[in-house]
Write a protein that holds these residues in place. Structure first.
Motif: not given
Length: 101
Positions: A45-46, A69, A79, A43
């Protein structure tokens, strides 16, 4: 699950999938989730994660790091660029990203 947006980073490096995932986790300050499963990921990020695809047996590099994503292509691209910069800091050379629809 909604639409997946993917940006692929391509690296010419002879490395195992597990070692590549460990390096991604290291530079992303994360950990490998699902190690030993069919779809391990890190991961970022969330709302974004990375998965590694390596060539089949006896095929030469490159390996691919797919940054996913469900939010948007822009999130995946952001990202992917951040991950590419972090990997370059540890000596990896990244080919330009390729968006996949």
């Amino acid at each position: 699950m909604g639409t997946l947006h993917v940006v692929t980073l391509v690296i010419d490096l002879p490395i195992t999938k597990l070692d590549a995932l460990d390096t991604v986790a290291f530079v992303a300050d994360g950990e490998v989730e699902g190690a030993g499963t069919v779809s391990p990921r890190v991961w970022l990020s969330t709302d974004a994660w990375a998965q590694v695809e390596i060539p089949k047996f006896a095929d030469p590099p490159p390996l691919a790091i797919d940054v996913f994503s469900e939010t948007s292509r822009e999130v995946a691209l952001s990202h992917a660029r951040r991950l590419a910069a972090a990997l370059e800091e540890v000596g990896w050379t990244i080919r330009p990203e390729r968006p996949v629809r």
